[in-house]
Design an enzyme around this catalytic site. Structure first.
Site, PDB file in Angstrom:
ATOM      1  N   THR A 189     -19.431  19.555  18.855  1.00  0.00           N
ATOM      2  CA  THR A 189     -19.564  18.599  19.950  1.00  0.00           C
ATOM      3  C   THR A 189     -20.826  17.776  19.749  1.00  0.00           C
ATOM      4  OG1 THR A 189     -20.815  20.151  21.317  1.00  0.00           O
ATOM      5  CG2 THR A 189     -18.426  20.147  21.574  1.00  0.00           C
ATOM      6  N   GLU A 336     -13.585  20.557  23.918  1.00  0.00           N
ATOM      7  CA  GLU A 336     -13.269  21.964  24.139  1.00  0.00           C
ATOM      8  C   GLU A 336     -11.817  22.206  24.522  1.00  0.00           C
ATOM      9  OE1 GLU A 336     -17.666  21.367  24.960  1.00  0.00           O
ATOM     10  OE2 GLU A 336     -15.787  20.271  25.249  1.00  0.00           O
ATOM     11  N   LYS A 446     -26.629  10.202  43.723  1.00  0.00           N
ATOM     12  CA  LYS A 446     -26.707  10.508  45.156  1.00  0.00           C
ATOM     13  C   LYS A 446     -27.695   9.539  45.795  1.00  0.00           C
ATOM     14  CE  LYS A 446     -26.846  14.260  48.481  1.00  0.00           C
ATOM     15  NZ  LYS A 446     -27.024  15.715  48.715  1.00  0.00           N
ATOM     16  N   TRP A 451     -22.564  10.410  47.793  1.00  0.00           N
ATOM     17  CA  TRP A 451     -22.277  10.465  46.365  1.00  0.00           C
ATOM     18  C   TRP A 451     -21.698   9.121  45.932  1.00  0.00           C
ATOM     19  CZ3 TRP A 451     -24.127  14.275  43.562  1.00  0.00           C
ATOM     20  CH2 TRP A 451     -24.363  15.517  44.160  1.00  0.00           C
TER      21      TRP A 451
END
Length: 549
Positions: A189, A336, A446, A451
């Site tokens: 990764t 993954e 935030k 959010w």
């Protein structure tokens, strides 16, 4: 409870799910179908089968055994496709080396994987020359010589050259049966923090991913499909998650495959045109680059289907692609997850929908493909409402998810905490089951107690005709906690100059309509020449935050 175990006939064949079995259908149904490299080299599936056998035999002669790791550094090519099969089919492990990492990171991944044999394309000789003394496990080097590529001066002790190795080997090889849970591939990764992490998959996982993804892509009534009449060309590097696993699907289907080598915009456009490519996949930045390539202006793209992954599909890019006739839609997954988890395919009951709604649906994260158990959960692993508003982290189970990170039990435990794989993606699900990612956990903003989705703001800004690319990041603010900042690349060739105020007004209009919160309107807009990307073309927001601050 007593299980009713099967009592198989002694002579029955158990048929383990091994990669070698993916070759049965194309060799039987499409032995003369073409596989094209850069428009210059053409071979058939029959020849592919022979070259796979020759490669396996040649690597055995170099000492590759069951369990050995063979690393590959090459561009997208027929050779890479041969490695996808030959190396795992003989019981060895294929390591697809990310050639876009730094030399020190490349050395780390090869050492960490324990690669014993390294196949190196001419173009990467300088990298290997620089790190060869740091390679702890590699004992054999094989040179992939490319006509037209000039080799630099080096002292790499090559044992053989790829084509010479194949030429001396037999055209048949007795590929053995073994446990389907044997590790087949390893790659690393490209996270923005820490060293790359090794992700691995078994034969069973790759075969199940191939079959299920093939079924999912073939299932729509019309459009957004991948079928036997298509011509396939990957635009996702083959070192990255097996090019999303789609070369395996293309091979099972026996379709014409086109491999472009190094990504050069003019060549890619030429191959789409000359080889009549109809199915590809890439990150949004690649498609954006091709649509803005001068050579693409007069090319008919009306038969091209393109999956966009590796990040959100902005509405502006989707609209531009649809205007060129491209059948564009989103695919979702991660390194993954092998990677496919969901596809934004239009439902049969969608009917006649207006353009804006069609763009919105194509840009959503989509519906989970078969066998994927996907949940949206809060911090207590409790499911949130499927109302299109409640959000939480995506956690998943599927037969093809990596079972951990190679030699990294601590990170593996975090990945699989609670028995589900944690994606770190924040999303919601509507009443129809359609998934929409709103942000990465580390990228969510935030502001003013609310959010704010950086992806949503990016999508809105991308709809401005003067915007080529955009990234939205959060920066600390004493009053509001965080505020969104928009980094914008202006579109070239504009008759009027794009200004920062133009972008602010554009987003403010959506806020005034009630489409987004007032806290989502960037107070700072910065016009930039380019945006930082990771090695696989994703926005590198960690690096962008560092540069901006």
């Amino acid at each position: 409870m007593h299980d009713q175990a099967m009592n198989p006939t002694p002579s029955a064949y158990a048929y383990p799910l091994l990669i070698k079995h993916l070759l049965h259908t194309p060799l039987a149904h499409a032995p003369n179908q073409e596989i094209v490299y850069r428009g210059q080299k053409r071979l058939t599936y029959r020849t592919l089968g022979e070259r796979i056998a020759r490669l396996a035999g040649g690597l055995s002669g170099l000492g590759a055994q069951h369990g050995s790791t063979v690393a590959v550094m090459d561009w997208d090519s027929h050779r890479y496709l041969e490695c996808y099969f030959a190396i795992p089919m003989k019981g060895a492990v294929l390591q697809t080396v990310n050639v876009r990492l730094s030399p020190s990171e490349i050395a780390y991944t090869i050492n960490h994987a324990g690669a014993e044999i390294l196949l190196v394309h001419t173009d990467f000789l300088p990298v290997v020359e620089a790190i060869k003394d740091k390679l702890e496990t590699v004992r054999t080097f094989v040179w992939i010589e490319e006509e037209g590529s000039e080799a630099c001066a080096h002292t790499i002790p090559f044992s053989d050259e790829y084509e010479s190795l194949l030429a001396r080997s037999a055209s048949t090889y007795a590929f053995p049966d073994f446990d389907e849970n044997t590790r087949a591939t390893t790659f690393y990764t490209t996270g923005t923090t820490g060293l790359p992490k090794g992700v691995y998959f078994s034969h069973r996982q790759l075969v199940l991913h191939t079959i299920t993804a093939m079924a999912a892509l073939a299932s729509p009534v019309s459009g957004q499909r991948f079928h036997r009449g298509d011509v396939y060309m990957p635009l996702t590097p083959m070192f990255h998650v097996h090019a999303w696993g789609i070369p395996y699907i293309a091979t099972v289907l026996g379709v014409k495959q086109v491999y472009p080598g190094r990504y050069v915009p003019e060549r890619l456009v030429q191959l789409v045109r000359d080889e009549e490519v109809t199915f590809s996949h890439c990150v949004g930045t690649i498609l954006h680059m091709l649509l803005n390539c001068p050579e693409a202006k007069d090319v008919d793209l009306g038969k091209w289907k393109v999956i966009i992954g590796g990040g959100a599909l902005p509405h502006g890019l989707a609209r531009a692609a649809l205007d060129r006739g491209i059948d564009i839609f989103t695919g979702y997954g991660m390194s993954e997850t092998c990677p496919m988890l969901s596809l934004a395919q239009l439902r049969p009951d969608s009917g006649d929908i207006h353009t804006e709604e069609e763009v919105r649906l194509r840009c959503k994260t989509g519906y989970p493909v078969p066998l994927v158990d996907l949940r949206i959960v809060n911090e207590n692993m409790e499911d949130v409402a499927h109302d299109g508003k409640a959000y939480g982290e995506i956690v998943v189970r599927a037969p093809w998810l990596t079972q951990g990170y190679l030699k990294n039990p601590e990170a593996s435990g975090q990945l699989w905490e609670g028995g589900y794989l944690h994606t770190q993606d924040i999303a919601n699900i509507d009443a129809t089951g359609n998934l929409q990612i709103t942000d990465r956990i580390k990228d969510v903003i935030k502001s003013g107690g609310e959010w704010v989705s950086s992806l949503e703001i990016e999508s809105l800004i991308s709809q401005h005709p003067g915007v080529a690319e955009v990234a939205v990041i959060g920066v600390k603010d004493e009053k509001w906690g965080e505020r969104p900042v928009a980094l914008v690349v202006p579109r070239k060739g504009l008759t009027t100059t794009l200004t920062e105020e133009d972008v602010k007004k554009h987003v403010l209009a959506f806020s005034e309509k009630g489409q987004i919160s007032k806290y989502a309107v960037p107070q700072i807009v910065k016009l930039v020449e380019a945006l930082e990307k990771t090695s696989v073309g994703k926005m590198n927001k960690k690096r962008l935050r560092e540069l901006f601050i």
